[in-house]
Design a protein around this motif. Structure first.
Motif, PDB file in Angstrom:
ATOM      1  N   TYR A 204       0.852  -1.185   0.000  1.00  0.00           N
ATOM      2  CA  TYR A 204       0.000   0.000   0.000  1.00  0.00           C
ATOM      3  C   TYR A 204       0.890   1.239   0.000  1.00  0.00           C
ATOM      4  O   TYR A 204       1.875   1.319   0.747  1.00  0.00           O
ATOM      5  CB  TYR A 204      -0.905   0.020   1.237  1.00  0.00           C
ATOM      6  N   PHE A 205       0.541   2.207  -0.852  1.00  0.00           N
ATOM      7  CA  PHE A 205       1.286   3.450  -0.943  1.00  0.00           C
ATOM      8  C   PHE A 205       0.324   4.632  -0.840  1.00  0.00           C
ATOM      9  O   PHE A 205      -0.852   4.529  -1.205  1.00  0.00           O
ATOM     10  CB  PHE A 205       2.032   3.561  -2.281  1.00  0.00           C
ATOM     11  N   THR A 206       0.831   5.743  -0.343  1.00  0.00           N
ATOM     12  CA  THR A 206       0.097   7.009  -0.428  1.00  0.00           C
ATOM     13  C   THR A 206       1.026   8.051  -1.024  1.00  0.00           C
ATOM     14  O   THR A 206       2.255   7.929  -0.952  1.00  0.00           O
ATOM     15  CB  THR A 206      -0.389   7.496   0.958  1.00  0.00           C
ATOM     16  N   THR A 207       0.423   9.078  -1.630  1.00  0.00           N
ATOM     17  CA  THR A 207       1.209  10.170  -2.204  1.00  0.00           C
ATOM     18  C   THR A 207       0.745  11.483  -1.604  1.00  0.00           C
ATOM     19  O   THR A 207      -0.253  11.553  -0.890  1.00  0.00           O
ATOM     20  CB  THR A 207       1.053  10.220  -3.732  1.00  0.00           C
ATOM     21  N   PHE A 208       1.478  12.538  -1.953  1.00  0.00           N
ATOM     22  CA  PHE A 208       1.130  13.861  -1.458  1.00  0.00           C
ATOM     23  C   PHE A 208       0.044  14.549  -2.294  1.00  0.00           C
ATOM     24  O   PHE A 208      -0.387  15.635  -1.957  1.00  0.00           O
ATOM     25  CB  PHE A 208       2.372  14.759  -1.422  1.00  0.00           C
ATOM     26  N   HIS A 209      -0.384  13.920  -3.390  1.00  0.00           N
ATOM     27  CA  HIS A 209      -1.304  14.587  -4.291  1.00  0.00           C
ATOM     28  C   HIS A 209      -2.585  13.797  -4.541  1.00  0.00           C
ATOM     29  O   HIS A 209      -3.385  14.201  -5.381  1.00  0.00           O
ATOM     30  CB  HIS A 209      -0.618  14.847  -5.643  1.00  0.00           C
ATOM     31  N   TYR A 210      -2.780  12.710  -3.830  1.00  0.00           N
ATOM     32  CA  TYR A 210      -3.968  11.897  -4.066  1.00  0.00           C
ATOM     33  C   TYR A 210      -4.606  11.567  -2.731  1.00  0.00           C
ATOM     34  O   TYR A 210      -3.956  11.019  -1.833  1.00  0.00           O
ATOM     35  CB  TYR A 210      -3.592  10.610  -4.810  1.00  0.00           C
ATOM     36  N   ASP A 211      -5.903  11.916  -2.574  1.00  0.00           N
ATOM     37  CA  ASP A 211      -6.632  11.637  -1.345  1.00  0.00           C
ATOM     38  C   ASP A 211      -7.146  10.205  -1.370  1.00  0.00           C
ATOM     39  O   ASP A 211      -8.337   9.939  -1.539  1.00  0.00           O
ATOM     40  CB  ASP A 211      -7.796  12.615  -1.181  1.00  0.00           C
ATOM     41  N   GLY A 212      -6.236   9.293  -1.210  1.00  0.00           N
ATOM     42  CA  GLY A 212      -6.589   7.891  -1.228  1.00  0.00           C
ATOM     43  C   GLY A 212      -5.359   7.016  -1.128  1.00  0.00           C
ATOM     44  O   GLY A 212      -4.262   7.483  -0.770  1.00  0.00           O
ATOM     45  N   LEU A 213      -5.521   5.735  -1.452  1.00  0.00           N
ATOM     46  CA  LEU A 213      -4.447   4.749  -1.381  1.00  0.00           C
ATOM     47  C   LEU A 213      -4.166   4.183  -2.765  1.00  0.00           C
ATOM     48  O   LEU A 213      -5.063   4.084  -3.614  1.00  0.00           O
ATOM     49  CB  LEU A 213      -4.828   3.597  -0.447  1.00  0.00           C
ATOM     50  N   TYR A 214      -2.915   3.771  -2.966  1.00  0.00           N
ATOM     51  CA  TYR A 214      -2.537   2.963  -4.119  1.00  0.00           C
ATOM     52  C   TYR A 214      -2.178   1.569  -3.621  1.00  0.00           C
ATOM     53  O   TYR A 214      -1.567   1.410  -2.558  1.00  0.00           O
ATOM     54  CB  TYR A 214      -1.321   3.551  -4.843  1.00  0.00           C
ATOM     55  N   THR A 215      -2.578   0.563  -4.388  1.00  0.00           N
ATOM     56  CA  THR A 215      -2.161  -0.806  -4.086  1.00  0.00           C
ATOM     57  C   THR A 215      -1.297  -1.313  -5.229  1.00  0.00           C
ATOM     58  O   THR A 215      -1.587  -1.060  -6.405  1.00  0.00           O
ATOM     59  CB  THR A 215      -3.369  -1.737  -3.908  1.00  0.00           C
ATOM     60  N   TYR A 216      -0.246  -2.007  -4.866  1.00  0.00           N
ATOM     61  CA  TYR A 216       0.637  -2.602  -5.868  1.00  0.00           C
ATOM     62  C   TYR A 216       0.809  -4.069  -5.537  1.00  0.00           C
ATOM     63  O   TYR A 216       1.152  -4.426  -4.409  1.00  0.00           O
ATOM     64  CB  TYR A 216       1.988  -1.902  -5.880  1.00  0.00           C
ATOM     65  N   ARG A 217       0.549  -4.927  -6.551  1.00  0.00           N
ATOM     66  CA  ARG A 217       0.680  -6.373  -6.373  1.00  0.00           C
ATOM     67  C   ARG A 217       1.896  -6.848  -7.144  1.00  0.00           C
ATOM     68  O   ARG A 217       1.888  -6.883  -8.388  1.00  0.00           O
ATOM     69  CB  ARG A 217      -0.586  -7.083  -6.839  1.00  0.00           C
ATOM     70  N   PRO A 218       2.974  -7.203  -6.431  1.00  0.00           N
ATOM     71  CA  PRO A 218       4.208  -7.607  -7.124  1.00  0.00           C
ATOM     72  C   PRO A 218       4.027  -8.810  -8.032  1.00  0.00           C
ATOM     73  O   PRO A 218       4.696  -8.914  -9.063  1.00  0.00           O
ATOM     74  CB  PRO A 218       5.158  -7.935  -5.961  1.00  0.00           C
ATOM     75  N   SER A 219       3.129  -9.719  -7.673  1.00  0.00           N
ATOM     76  CA  SER A 219       2.967 -10.928  -8.494  1.00  0.00           C
ATOM     77  C   SER A 219       2.456 -10.616  -9.892  1.00  0.00           C
ATOM     78  O   SER A 219       2.824 -11.262 -10.876  1.00  0.00           O
ATOM     79  CB  SER A 219       2.023 -11.912  -7.802  1.00  0.00           C
ATOM     80  N   THR A 220       1.582  -9.611 -10.002  1.00  0.00           N
ATOM     81  CA  THR A 220       1.018  -9.241 -11.316  1.00  0.00           C
ATOM     82  C   THR A 220       1.563  -7.913 -11.823  1.00  0.00           C
ATOM     83  O   THR A 220       1.254  -7.508 -12.951  1.00  0.00           O
ATOM     84  CB  THR A 220      -0.506  -9.135 -11.214  1.00  0.00           C
ATOM     85  N   GLN A 221       2.336  -7.218 -10.959  1.00  0.00           N
ATOM     86  CA  GLN A 221       2.907  -5.916 -11.316  1.00  0.00           C
ATOM     87  C   GLN A 221       1.812  -4.938 -11.750  1.00  0.00           C
ATOM     88  O   GLN A 221       1.950  -4.189 -12.716  1.00  0.00           O
ATOM     89  CB  GLN A 221       3.958  -6.069 -12.427  1.00  0.00           C
ATOM     90  N   THR A 222       0.714  -4.932 -10.988  1.00  0.00           N
ATOM     91  CA  THR A 222      -0.407  -4.050 -11.312  1.00  0.00           C
ATOM     92  C   THR A 222      -0.625  -3.050 -10.194  1.00  0.00           C
ATOM     93  O   THR A 222      -0.395  -3.334  -9.015  1.00  0.00           O
ATOM     94  CB  THR A 222      -1.699  -4.853 -11.511  1.00  0.00           C
ATOM     95  N   MET A 223      -1.103  -1.850 -10.572  1.00  0.00           N
ATOM     96  CA  MET A 223      -1.413  -0.779  -9.633  1.00  0.00           C
ATOM     97  C   MET A 223      -2.910  -0.519  -9.626  1.00  0.00           C
ATOM     98  O   MET A 223      -3.579  -0.683 -10.646  1.00  0.00           O
ATOM     99  CB  MET A 223      -0.686   0.512 -10.034  1.00  0.00           C
ATOM    100  N   ASP A 224      -3.431  -0.120  -8.477  1.00  0.00           N
ATOM    101  CA  ASP A 224      -4.837   0.235  -8.359  1.00  0.00           C
ATOM    102  C   ASP A 224      -4.938   1.403  -7.389  1.00  0.00           C
ATOM    103  O   ASP A 224      -4.125   1.534  -6.470  1.00  0.00           O
ATOM    104  CB  ASP A 224      -5.638  -0.959  -7.830  1.00  0.00           C
ATOM    105  N   SER A 225      -5.929   2.275  -7.594  1.00  0.00           N
ATOM    106  CA  SER A 225      -6.126   3.430  -6.714  1.00  0.00           C
ATOM    107  C   SER A 225      -7.470   3.310  -6.017  1.00  0.00           C
ATOM    108  O   SER A 225      -8.460   2.883  -6.613  1.00  0.00           O
ATOM    109  CB  SER A 225      -6.064   4.734  -7.509  1.00  0.00           C
ATOM    110  N   ILE A 226      -7.494   3.709  -4.720  1.00  0.00           N
ATOM    111  CA  ILE A 226      -8.716   3.632  -3.913  1.00  0.00           C
ATOM    112  C   ILE A 226      -8.892   4.979  -3.227  1.00  0.00           C
ATOM    113  O   ILE A 226      -8.119   5.331  -2.331  1.00  0.00           O
ATOM    114  CB  ILE A 226      -8.618   2.519  -2.856  1.00  0.00           C
TER     115      ILE A 226
END
Length: 984
Positions: A204-226
């Motif tokens: 799980y990642f957060t940034t300074f410019h997005y009011d939400g969370l990012y998820t990264y799955r190493p097995s599929t190398q995919t990103m998702d935003s929540i």
């Protein structure tokens, strides 16, 4: 001692259970009760390298790594000394730790350290630091730097966050924005703020410019935003730290939006911000780190200090007055047939529906809005108000004054404050009046009786101020008063019996705040100063139950008994569950989910009422909260404190103790030994209690309360075992985590070892016997000589002087008219002879071996003083403690002390014109102090004789005893002589 700073930056829970707190002004170790600070000391190279702590980490060898803005410190297990590194210069490179340590983690038996601009590693078993070649090169003008405390590991990689995005490595290959051979999407987002690796499945990642969370799955190398669905109104939510809260939720802290919880299954989020009326809300909008330990306790590092809260507070239901018409919760409370609560307060009448938590106010006429007491029956309230007695229908909501239905005498009495309304089996109402008296009234027969402290038939004790009242199953009305009295009134014949609580010593019980009858013939009596009493009605005996053994506080409010015959007691320090069968109690306070600890008002009416409703719920109140709970559902903290024994000190010097150290060695010269321990408990630390026992020395366990120390001024020789234990549940201990033992060996002097001990004892015994025989022979010889001298002086010289004295008195009676000049000569001969007899008697007395104690001196001095002072109407008082009376003096001391005091008393009689004379003494540290005081005219009006031979002789006698002599005087206020000398 508090934290070194409220600006907390990072947290670590170590393997022992200690919480380590890094601040901008030092490091702190916390066990739930005490804080131990660690700060940089410029004179101590083993102190913390720098006070600004950025990150904390414990490796698999239980070494604690402290990353600071000025270098790195490592703390070995069981040590208080740090190994520090600021700058390392090798042949290959210079490693500068002073640019600041940002993050530290362990991966593949290596410690990985992120400084501001580079990665440094070292093996676990040595401090061989090397920098890594990470291909982290860029042509950009803005430098790349690592973020504070943003690092995590999976089974295959270690991850860091930088100002240009994530950075990770498997130990060989380094992947980041400027070296992304597989073009992973995770590097497309700049300005990451925080990260959390949830095992190997998702990051799980957060940034300074997005009011939400990012998820990264190493097995599929995919990103998702929540997105945050329930985010605050403000934007730019910077999440600075995240961790797993439970199986379904993450928890995190933000830069300026408080605490948030994210449900990973429902993908919903909720923020929690500071609310003054909510004691479990976060204290600040800003947090730097959050962690959750294995006991389910949440710890937050904020700019207001440390916040921590249990995930599973006990099942208390709380209603507060902050967002209601109520200004306070000092109420009289009753329940109607529908399960609604009715609250009578100084501000009116309210109904409260527990199922909906709905509060409704009912306006009453004029002074009837100030309600003192309530009684409920048959859908109707009887109210004691400032306007007098009244009724209110709980169904039709109609109010009715009773002024026209009761006699004027009863009206006049019940217009005042009433502390309660009770009804007996005959239908008569008993109404305690405040501040004085009691009235009985029957609406049908119109019978009324007024009990007062002035009525001889219906007499109340003391001033008649009733502070507690209850009618038991036998129809006896029990009254408690503010001045320690009790009354028992038979409601059938109106007879009254008065008595008081008996208590040992000078302690006063204070006000009787509550009375609770049980079904075993006992009254339980709560007091405002002395805790709880059980009164056995049949035997008229009292048993006391006081803090800290039986209660958490001696200030008791109200009481109620549940269906299992436990007594629930509101106090000034939480709510107590008291078990009468074994006299044990459990404390419930803010750590258990209560909003406050104070549940005992000081007012004499509406004293924190406690009631049990038809559904077996218990209700009580503080000043601002109404609290309810199911007594069957309320348990206690399932965890026990974990006992740690980290150090001890000798004469103020501290020594660390390693966890594997099973024996501590001391010598007979070691003094002031303190054993320091901790009972790690963050759920209910106020309940943590300690006790200890030195086996073979202490007969019983020594209770140290909540002070985690065991102190001995010295230790007995040879081998012993020190036992320490802690608990948060009185009488309950778990051997594996709550008790600790360590062997103690104290080495004695050399002559106590082996054969030397036996030989030394034999030699000492022989020498002692020989010396004793010699001294005994010398003593008997000296005593015989003293006795002979005393006898000879008395028999020979004494008889001669007596003959001279008698002959001079005979000569005075002869006719001396032919030689008148002989008369003064003869008188002088007689006077000198009598003085010589007195002086010789003093010498004989001093020499005699029968007069060796200080008490013998005082007996002789008293005999002299009484005879000389009584003739001048001077009262004599002697104040000689028993410790001084038993002191034995040698011949020279006895003579000088007696003659000095004798001269002082003689001067008082001759010159002082006093009314009182006091002779006082004391002994301290082998120094005897004596004082002779009079309240006479003082030295200015005394005759010159005082400064003559008498004063000179007193000073000389003091000097012979190596003592000090002082005389003080004030005109018309008296004279006092101080004399001190050392005991030989």
């Amino acid at each position: 001692m508090g934290l070194t700073s409220n600006s907390t930056k990072c947290l670590l829970k170590d393997y022992q259970g200690f919480l380590w707190i890094g601040t901008d002004a030092g490091l702190n170790r916390f066990d739930g009760i005490t804080v131990k600070p660690f700060q940089h000391d410029i004179t101590d190279p083993t102190s913390l390298v720098n006070n600004s702590v950025n990150t904390l980490f414990e490796d698999s060898r239980h070494q604690i790594w402290i990353g600071t803005s000025g270098g790195i410190s490592i703390l070995e297990p069981g040590s208080d000394k740090f190994v520090n590194f600021k700058k390392l210069i090798t042949k290959e490179e210079t490693l500068d730790f002073t640019e600041g340590i940002k993050a530290i983690r362990q991966f593949k038996n290596q410690i990985w350290i992120a400084t501001k601009t580079r990665i440094i590693t070292c093996p676990l078993d040595s401090f061989s630091f090397t920098s890594v070649d990470d291909c982290f090169e860029t042509d950009e003008v803005v430098p790349i730097y690592f973020l504070v405390n943003q690092a995590d590991t999976t089974s295959t990689a270690i991850w860091f966050l930088t100002s240009k995005g994530p950075y990770y490595t498997d130990g060989k290959n380094f992947i980041h924005r400027y070296h992304n051979p597989e073009h992973l999407p995770i590097f497309n987002y700049p300005w990451y703020a925080s990260m959390y690796a949830d095992n190997d499945s998702v990051l799980y990642f957060t940034t300074f410019h997005y009011d939400g969370l990012y998820t990264y799955r190493p097995s599929t190398q995919t990103m998702d935003s929540i997105p945050f669905l329930h985010s605050p109104e403000s934007h730019d939510i910077w999440i600075l730290s995240m961790c797993r809260l439970n199986d379904n939720e993450l928890i995190g802290v933000s830069d300026n939006n408080g605490l948030f919880v994210f449900n990973t299954h429902l993908r919903t989020s909720k923020f929690y911000t500071p609310i003054p009326s909510n004691p479990i809300a976060p204290s600040s909008y800003h947090g730097d780190q959050v962690i959750v330990d294995n006991d389910g306790i949440i710890f937050l590092a904020t700019d207001h200090g440390l916040d921590y809260q249990s995930l599973d507070p006990l099942s208390f239901t709380i209603f507060n007055t902050f967002h209601s018409p109520l200004r306070e919760m000092k109420a009289s409370i009753v329940e109607d047939d529908d399960g609604n609560l009715w609250l009578g307060l100084r501000e009116g009448l309210f109904s409260y529906t527990p199922t909906t938590r709905n509060l409704q106010q009912f306006e009453l006429p004029d002074h009837y809005n100030k309600i003192w007491s309530l009684y409920y029956e048959n859908n109707s309230l009887i109210m004691g108000t400032q306007g007098g007695l009244a009724t209110f229908s709980t169904t039709t909501k109609k109010f009715k004054s009773l002024r026209d239905e009761i006699p004027k005498a009863v009206q006049d009495l019940t217009d005042a404050a009433t502390s309660n309304i009770l009804k007996d089996k005959s239908g008569s109402y008993w109404i305690p009046l405040f501040p004085y008296g009691l009235v009985k009234y029957n609406f049908k027969s119109k019978e009324n009786i007024h009990y007062t402290s002035k009525d001889s038939l219906h007499h109340l004790p003391g001033q008649g101020t009733i502070s507690a009242s209850v009618i038991d199953s036998n129809g006896i009305l029990w009254l408690g008063y503010v001045d320690n009295f009790l009354s028992a009134i038979n409601t059938k014949d109106n007879s009254i019996e008065n008595f008081s609580i008996t208590i040992l010593g000078d302690e006063k019980p204070g006000n009787i705040s509550s009375i609770l009858p049980d079904n075993k013939g006992n009254l339980w009596i709560g007091t405002s100063q002395a805790g709880l009493f059980k009164y056995a009605i049949a035997t008229s005996t009292f048993v006391s139950y006081s803090a800290p053994r039986y209660l958490s506080s001696n200030v008791v409010g109200s009481m109620i008994m549940d269906h299992e015959e436990n007594i629930w007691i509101s106090t000034s320090n939480g709510i107590n569950k008291f078990n009468p069968s074994d006299s044990t109690f459990i404390l419930y306070n803010m750590t258990d989910g209560l909003p406050v600890n104070q549940y005992s008002h000081t007012a004499s009416i509406n004293n924190a009422p406690m009631i049990m409703t038809k559904d077996a719920k218990i209700y009580t109140s503080s000043d601002t909260y109404l609290v309810s709970f199911d007594p069957k559902a309320i348990g206690s903290n399932p965890s026990f404190p974990r006992l740690i024994f980290p150090s001890y000190s000798v004469n103020g010097k501290s020594y660390p103790r390693s966890s594997g150290e099973t024996q501590l060695d001391f010598t007979y010269k070691d003094k002031n030994i303190t054993f320091d321990f901790s009972g790690i408990n963050f759920i209910d630390p106020s309940k943590t209690q300690f006790e200890y026992k030195l086996e073979g020395y202490d007969k019983e366990w020594i209770k140290s309360g909540n002070k985690p120390i065991a102190y001995y001024s010295s230790l007995p020789l040879d081998n012993h075992v020190l036992h320490i234990r802690t608990t948060n549940k009185p009488g309950q201990y778990l051997l594996d985590t709550q008790e600790a033992s360590v062997k103690i060996h104290v080495t004695g002097p050399f002559w106590r070892t082996g054969k030397k001990i036996a030989l030394s004892l034999i030699i000492c015994a022989i020498v002692f016997f020989i010396v004793y025989k010699i001294r005994l022979h010398q003593f008997k010889k000296i005593q015989s000589i003293r006795q002979k001298i005393s006898r000879d002086l008395h028999d020979h010289i004494g008889s001669t002087l007596s003959s001279i004295s008698i002959n001079s008195m005979v000569a005075e009676k002869l006719d001396t008219s032919l030689n008148p000049e002989l008369t003064p000569i003869i008188q002088s001969i007689g006077k000198n002879a009598r003085m010589a007899i007195d002086n010789m008697n003093d010498i004989v007395w001093a020499i005699s071996p029968a007069n060796e104690t200080f008490q013998d001196i005082m007996d002789r001095l008293q005999s002299f003083a009484v005879s000389i002072l009584a003739g001048r109407n001077i009262n004599l008082q002697m104040d000689i403690p028993e410790s001084l009376q038993r002191v034995e003096l040698d011949i020279q001391q006895r003579k000088n002390v007696y003659l000095l005091l004798r001269e002082a008393v003689h001067n008082v009689a001759k010159y002082s014109k006093a009314k009182n004379c006091t002779i006082a003494g004391k002994i301290k540290h082998n120094l005897i102090s004596l004082r002779v005081v009079d309240d006479g005219v003082g030295i200015d009006e005394q005759k010159p004789g005082l400064a003559g031979n008498g004063l000179i002789n007193m000073r000389e006698r003091a000097e012979e005893l190596n003592g000090q002599f002082q005389i003080h005087s004030e005109k018309l206020k008296g004279t006092w002589i101080d004399f001190q000398f050392p005991l030989a």
